[in-house]
Scaffold this motif. Structure first.
Motif, PDB file in Angstrom:
ATOM      1  N   ASP A   1      37.174  -6.068   6.695  1.00 38.88           N
ATOM      2  CA  ASP A   1      38.547  -6.105   7.202  1.00 38.88           C
ATOM      3  C   ASP A   1      39.522  -5.593   6.142  1.00 38.88           C
ATOM      4  OD1 ASP A   1      40.841  -6.587   8.622  1.00 38.88           O
ATOM      5  OD2 ASP A   1      40.786  -8.776   8.379  1.00 38.88           O
ATOM      6  N   PRO A   2      39.519  -4.274   5.860  1.00 40.29           N
ATOM      7  CA  PRO A   2      40.394  -3.739   4.813  1.00 40.29           C
ATOM      8  C   PRO A   2      41.885  -3.859   5.122  1.00 40.29           C
ATOM      9  CG  PRO A   2      39.290  -1.963   6.001  1.00 40.29           C
ATOM     10  CD  PRO A   2      38.665  -3.235   6.461  1.00 40.29           C
ATOM     11  N   GLU A   3      42.233  -4.136   6.359  1.00 37.71           N
ATOM     12  CA  GLU A   3      43.650  -4.280   6.699  1.00 37.71           C
ATOM     13  C   GLU A   3      44.204  -5.617   6.201  1.00 37.71           C
ATOM     14  OE1 GLU A   3      44.565  -3.622  10.761  1.00 37.71           O
ATOM     15  OE2 GLU A   3      43.736  -1.587  10.813  1.00 37.71           O
ATOM     16  N   ASN A   4      43.353  -6.639   6.185  1.00 33.80           N
ATOM     17  CA  ASN A   4      43.822  -7.979   5.822  1.00 33.80           C
ATOM     18  C   ASN A   4      43.169  -8.548   4.569  1.00 33.80           C
ATOM     19  OD1 ASN A   4      45.535  -8.475   8.271  1.00 33.80           O
ATOM     20  ND2 ASN A   4      43.563  -8.208   9.290  1.00 33.80           N
ATOM     21  N   ASN A   5      42.006  -8.018   4.210  1.00 31.98           N
ATOM     22  CA  ASN A   5      41.256  -8.525   3.070  1.00 31.98           C
ATOM     23  C   ASN A   5      41.439  -7.571   1.892  1.00 31.98           C
ATOM     24  OD1 ASN A   5      38.806  -8.743   1.270  1.00 31.98           O
ATOM     25  ND2 ASN A   5      38.394 -10.451   2.647  1.00 31.98           N
ATOM     26  N   LEU A   6      42.015  -8.070   0.804  1.00 31.07           N
ATOM     27  CA  LEU A   6      42.385  -7.207  -0.311  1.00 31.07           C
ATOM     28  C   LEU A   6      41.173  -6.648  -1.062  1.00 31.07           C
ATOM     29  CD1 LEU A   6      45.439  -9.201  -1.720  1.00 31.07           C
ATOM     30  CD2 LEU A   6      45.452  -7.175  -0.257  1.00 31.07           C
ATOM     31  N   LEU A   7      40.075  -7.413  -1.126  1.00 34.28           N
ATOM     32  CA  LEU A   7      38.871  -6.894  -1.771  1.00 34.28           C
ATOM     33  C   LEU A   7      38.249  -5.780  -0.934  1.00 34.28           C
ATOM     34  CD1 LEU A   7      36.804  -7.112  -4.109  1.00 34.28           C
ATOM     35  CD2 LEU A   7      35.510  -8.698  -2.660  1.00 34.28           C
ATOM     36  N   ASP A   8      38.165  -5.994   0.366  1.00 30.25           N
ATOM     37  CA  ASP A   8      37.638  -4.953   1.242  1.00 30.25           C
ATOM     38  C   ASP A   8      38.489  -3.687   1.140  1.00 30.25           C
ATOM     39  OD1 ASP A   8      35.918  -6.935   1.965  1.00 30.25           O
ATOM     40  OD2 ASP A   8      36.620  -7.137   4.035  1.00 30.25           O
ATOM     41  N   LYS A   9      39.805  -3.856   1.091  1.00 32.29           N
ATOM     42  CA  LYS A   9      40.704  -2.715   0.977  1.00 32.29           C
ATOM     43  C   LYS A   9      40.474  -1.977  -0.342  1.00 32.29           C
ATOM     44  CE  LYS A   9      45.622  -1.514   0.621  1.00 32.29           C
ATOM     45  NZ  LYS A   9      45.431  -0.189   1.237  1.00 32.29           N
ATOM     46  N   MET A  10      40.335  -2.718  -1.433  1.00 30.08           N
ATOM     47  CA  MET A  10      40.093  -2.094  -2.733  1.00 30.08           C
ATOM     48  C   MET A  10      38.822  -1.243  -2.700  1.00 30.08           C
ATOM     49  SD  MET A  10      39.187  -3.912  -6.392  1.00 30.08           S
ATOM     50  CE  MET A  10      40.837  -3.947  -7.108  1.00 30.08           C
ATOM     51  N   ILE A  11      37.744  -1.809  -2.145  1.00 29.47           N
ATOM     52  CA  ILE A  11      36.475  -1.093  -2.123  1.00 29.47           C
ATOM     53  C   ILE A  11      36.568   0.147  -1.241  1.00 29.47           C
ATOM     54  CG2 ILE A  11      34.057  -1.262  -1.402  1.00 29.47           C
ATOM     55  CD1 ILE A  11      34.198  -4.248  -2.216  1.00 29.47           C
ATOM     56  N   THR A  12      37.157   0.010  -0.067  1.00 28.55           N
ATOM     57  CA  THR A  12      37.280   1.160   0.832  1.00 28.55           C
ATOM     58  C   THR A  12      38.204   2.228   0.241  1.00 28.55           C
ATOM     59  OG1 THR A  12      36.823  -0.166   2.801  1.00 28.55           O
ATOM     60  CG2 THR A  12      37.998   1.903   3.135  1.00 28.55           C
ATOM     61  N   ASP A  13      39.311   1.806  -0.369  1.00 29.11           N
ATOM     62  CA  ASP A  13      40.216   2.777  -0.993  1.00 29.11           C
ATOM     63  C   ASP A  13      39.540   3.514  -2.145  1.00 29.11           C
ATOM     64  OD1 ASP A  13      42.198   2.074   0.756  1.00 29.11           O
ATOM     65  OD2 ASP A  13      43.355   0.884  -0.676  1.00 29.11           O
ATOM     66  N   ASP A  14      38.750   2.788  -2.943  1.00 32.49           N
ATOM     67  CA  ASP A  14      38.119   3.395  -4.119  1.00 32.49           C
ATOM     68  C   ASP A  14      36.916   4.267  -3.773  1.00 32.49           C
ATOM     69  OD1 ASP A  14      39.946   2.227  -5.788  1.00 32.49           O
ATOM     70  OD2 ASP A  14      38.616   0.636  -6.512  1.00 32.49           O
ATOM     71  N   THR A  15      36.218   3.938  -2.692  1.00 34.88           N
ATOM     72  CA  THR A  15      34.960   4.630  -2.390  1.00 34.88           C
ATOM     73  C   THR A  15      34.944   5.364  -1.061  1.00 34.88           C
ATOM     74  OG1 THR A  15      33.955   2.742  -1.231  1.00 34.88           O
ATOM     75  CG2 THR A  15      33.745   2.798  -3.645  1.00 34.88           C
ATOM     76  N   GLY A  16      35.853   5.009  -0.163  1.00 33.40           N
ATOM     77  CA  GLY A  16      35.836   5.578   1.180  1.00 33.40           C
ATOM     78  C   GLY A  16      34.844   4.887   2.098  1.00 33.40           C
ATOM     79  N   ILE A  17      34.183   3.852   1.611  1.00 33.01           N
ATOM     80  CA  ILE A  17      33.100   3.220   2.363  1.00 33.01           C
ATOM     81  C   ILE A  17      33.566   1.923   3.032  1.00 33.01           C
ATOM     82  CG2 ILE A  17      30.827   2.114   2.155  1.00 33.01           C
ATOM     83  CD1 ILE A  17      30.236   4.026  -0.145  1.00 33.01           C
ATOM     84  N   SER A  18      33.215   1.788   4.295  1.00 32.98           N
ATOM     85  CA  SER A  18      33.333   0.515   5.009  1.00 32.98           C
ATOM     86  C   SER A  18      31.924   0.010   5.263  1.00 32.98           C
ATOM     87  CB  SER A  18      34.072   0.694   6.337  1.00 32.98           C
ATOM     88  OG  SER A  18      35.405   1.117   6.113  1.00 32.98           O
ATOM     89  N   ILE A  19      31.773  -1.307   5.371  1.00 25.33           N
ATOM     90  CA  ILE A  19      30.435  -1.889   5.477  1.00 25.33           C
ATOM     91  C   ILE A  19      30.341  -2.768   6.714  1.00 25.33           C
ATOM     92  CG2 ILE A  19      28.673  -3.273   4.317  1.00 25.33           C
ATOM     93  CD1 ILE A  19      30.105  -2.683   1.661  1.00 25.33           C
ATOM     94  N   ASP A  20      29.306  -2.512   7.495  1.00 32.42           N
ATOM     95  CA  ASP A  20      29.004  -3.337   8.664  1.00 32.42           C
ATOM     96  C   ASP A  20      27.884  -4.296   8.271  1.00 32.42           C
ATOM     97  OD1 ASP A  20      28.550  -4.446  11.125  1.00 32.42           O
ATOM     98  OD2 ASP A  20      27.628  -2.667  12.014  1.00 32.42           O
ATOM     99  N   PHE A  21      28.256  -5.546   7.953  1.00 32.61           N
ATOM    100  CA  PHE A  21      27.284  -6.543   7.511  1.00 32.61           C
ATOM    101  C   PHE A  21      26.658  -7.266   8.701  1.00 32.61           C
ATOM    102  CE2 PHE A  21      29.514  -6.472   3.358  1.00 32.61           C
ATOM    103  CZ  PHE A  21      28.412  -6.447   2.516  1.00 32.61           C
ATOM    104  N   THR A  22      25.348  -7.490   8.614  1.00 31.86           N
ATOM    105  CA  THR A  22      24.655  -8.409   9.499  1.00 31.86           C
ATOM    106  C   THR A  22      23.795  -9.314   8.618  1.00 31.86           C
ATOM    107  OG1 THR A  22      22.829  -6.846   9.823  1.00 31.86           O
ATOM    108  CG2 THR A  22      24.582  -6.858  11.482  1.00 31.86           C
ATOM    109  N   SER A  23      23.378 -10.444   9.160  1.00 29.30           N
ATOM    110  CA  SER A  23      22.576 -11.371   8.367  1.00 29.30           C
ATOM    111  C   SER A  23      21.583 -12.083   9.261  1.00 29.30           C
ATOM    112  CB  SER A  23      23.475 -12.379   7.646  1.00 29.30           C
ATOM    113  OG  SER A  23      24.189 -13.163   8.588  1.00 29.30           O
ATOM    114  N   GLY A  24      20.646 -12.765   8.640  1.00 33.72           N
ATOM    115  CA  GLY A  24      19.651 -13.499   9.402  1.00 33.72           C
ATOM    116  C   GLY A  24      18.615 -14.107   8.488  1.00 33.72           C
ATOM    117  N   ASN A  25      17.577 -14.680   9.096  1.00 34.58           N
ATOM    118  CA  ASN A  25      16.538 -15.329   8.315  1.00 34.58           C
ATOM    119  C   ASN A  25      15.380 -14.376   8.048  1.00 34.58           C
ATOM    120  OD1 ASN A  25      15.162 -15.163  10.739  1.00 34.58           O
ATOM    121  ND2 ASN A  25      15.452 -17.324  11.257  1.00 34.58           N
ATOM    122  N   SER A  26      14.331 -14.913   7.450  1.00 33.93           N
ATOM    123  CA  SER A  26      13.180 -14.105   7.078  1.00 33.93           C
ATOM    124  C   SER A  26      12.493 -13.503   8.297  1.00 33.93           C
ATOM    125  CB  SER A  26      12.192 -14.964   6.286  1.00 33.93           C
ATOM    126  OG  SER A  26      11.087 -14.215   5.860  1.00 33.93           O
TER     127      SER A  26
END
Length: 547
Positions: free
Chosen positions: A74-99
């Motif tokens: 959420d680079p619009e509201n999350n300052l760390l996400d914004k920093m990473i996207t601004d610096d690298t151009g990359i957005s990340i689609d995270f998913t998670s789960g168990n083994s």
């Protein structure tokens, strides 16, 4: 190219039965050859975003093998996400789960751009052998030669094919240590200072078994109440007391010792049983989990405990006089030097890159960026400037804005600043070096305790290779023995007499032999010897190193 489920399953069986990467050790010829090469300087020399030439917008997929982890980019509201996207151009689609979910992803042959999994996960070997992930050393050589991964990390996670495939979070690279750096521990001995003062208990009382018992009796006999709760004298854990009593982990010939079978551990069980029989440690000490004991500490209902990860901040906020201070450690009958286990030297998770990703160049540069020293601070606290700045002494100073929001609602602070939400390539050393000046009494005391018990730690890295992978015969034996030991520990601590403890202790040894203990031990000792060889060690236990 798609990999069939049948082929992946066969690969998994071959990996597990063949012992690939058993214990995450690097005791092989390729690793030995690598150790003779020129040492790499740890990552972190460049400023975050400094060398991100290509910042065109892309989105990558990233799976994290941790059920609890939930993150929406959420680079619009999350300052760390914004920093990473601004610096690298990359957005990340995270998913998670168990083994199980990770195994299903691997079986499909269609994996995300990045996978993060526990360093000891059996799927690690499957991913490396299947060709589903790229060797990081090759990606670095081709796309980002300035990415200098610590050599000790490379060697520790090096596959028998000579490559390493994952970047470890929270890895303590010894070659990057500076004067004053020390590896911390989550073990210790802590007691309530206000109650100590009320009852005339001194910190040095906890240095001996009799002194500790006397101190706990003072708490019990005083009937001290707090917030309506009668204060329980102690919640102690057996393996920590065994460490205090000096339970060794290596013999004079350099062979692995199972400390659970040592006289020092038997002494620890007898001591804890004494506390139980004298009403100083309750029966529920063997049934409550950490969160339940944490709740008791928060309510002010506990006098002393051994697990440092139990946080007393909420208690302190309610009552600034209620702080826990480090005491002891208590010595055993042998007078052997006390030790505490440090946090895992070889880190926690490994992050790996899909060999078929469209963006190998961008992702390896993202790894470099996220692993820089200052980026570790940003990941931990939130972006520099918004959440923190360096003070005149080079320490982190949190901004008033961050402190205010974090005090009001820590979850809202995380959503805004992103602090603590992206730690998959984090390096803790720069965070430890720049820890903010303590602003509260409990923070100062916690820092003092960290430093105090760090002096009792040892290099545990060679011992971290001995746990067999799940799915192997040794892994099955280990799981059965650990399940049995958990029951037997409680049985010994809650025994009716000291004589019963020795009986239960010896019965457990006999029971383990029938479960295949010797096969497990032979495996563990082999892994231990290979790890020492890879690390250039003859002996690993501190007492043996001094001979």
């Amino acid at each position: 190219m798609q990999f069939s489920k049948k082929w992946i399953g066969a690969t998994l069986a071959a990996v597990l039965m063949g012992g690939l990467l058993a214990g995450c050790s690097s005791g092989n010829e390729n690793a030995s050859n690598a150790k003779s090469s020129e040492s790499a300087v740890p990552s972190g020399t460049a400023s975050p975003g400094e060398k991100q030439e290509n910042k065109s917008p892309i989105k990558i997929t990233w799976f994290v093998d941790q059920d609890y982890y939930k993150k929406n980019w959420d680079p619009e509201n999350n300052l760390l996400d914004k920093m990473i996207t601004d610096d690298t151009g990359i957005s990340i689609d995270f998913t998670s789960g168990n083994s199980d979910k990770l195994s299903a992803i691997i079986a499909s042959g269609d994996i995300p751009d990045v996978i993060t999994l526990d360093k000891g996960s059996p799927q690690r070997g499957v991913l490396e052998k299947s060709g589903l992930v790229s060797p990081l050393d090759e990606l670095i050589k081709q796309h980002d030669p300035d990415f200098l991964v610590p050599k000790s990390m490379q060697d520790w996670f090096r596959n028998p094919d000579g490559h390493f495939y994952g970047f470890a979070s929270f890895f303590w690279a010894k070659e990057s240590f500076q004067p004053g750096d020390r590896i911390r521990s989550n073990q210790g001995l802590y007691a309530r200072q206000d109650i100590m003062d009320q009852l005339g208990i001194k910190a040095e009382d906890f240095n001996t078994k009799e002194g500790l018992v006397s101190a706990l009796h003072k708490v019990k006999e005083s009937g001290t109440k707090y917030n309506g709760f009668t204060v329980t004298p102690a919640y102690f854990e057996s393996w920590i007391i065994g460490n205090f009593f000096g339970a060794p982990r290596e013999d004079s010939q350099g062979n692995l010792i199972d400390r659970e079978r040592t006289p020092e551990m038997l002494e620890a069980y007898k001591f804890l049983n004494r506390l139980y029989r004298e009403g100083l440690m309750p029966e529920d000490s063997q049934t409550l989990d950490k969160n339940q004991i944490q709740e008791k500490v928060t309510n002010g209902a506990v006098f002393a405990f051994t697990n440092r990860t139990i946080d007393w901040s909420a208690l302190y906020q309610a009552d600034p006089k209620a702080v826990f201070v480090h005491v002891g450690p208590v010595a055993g009958d042998s007078g052997s030097k006390q030790y505490v286990d440090p946090v895992s030297s070889s880190g926690w998770t490994l992050s790996m890159i899909n060999s078929k990703t469209k963006y190998p160049d961008r992702i390896i540069k993202l790894f470099n960026y996220l692993s820089t020293e200052e980026m570790s601070l940003n990941v931990n606290y939130g972006p520099k400037g918004a959440a923190w700045n360096y003070d005149e002494n080079g320490k982190v100073k949190l901004t008033d804005e961050f402190n205010t929001l974090n005090a009001e609602d820590a979850n809202k602070a995380k959503l805004k600043y992103g602090n603590g939400t992206l730690q998959w390539l984090i390096n803790w050393l720069p965070i430890q070096r720049t820890t903010p000046a303590t602003s509260t009494e409990d923070a100062r005391i916690k820092e003092e305790s960290t430093i105090y018990f760090a002096d009792f730690t040892y290099d545990m890295l060679p011992f971290e290779s001995i746990t067999p992978l799940g799915g192997t015969e040794e892994g099955g034996i280990n799981a059965k023995i650990e399940e049995q030991r958990k029951k037997q520990r409680a049985k010994m601590i809650l025994a009716k007499s000291e004589a019963d403890i020795e009986k239960f202790f010896n019965e457990e040894i006999q029971r383990e032999e029938k479960l295949g203990y010797q096969k497990l031990y032979d495996y563990q000792n082999k892994q231990f010897q290979e790890a020492k060889k890879a690390l250039g060690m003859t002996f690993a236990w501190p007492a043996n190193q001094k001979k």
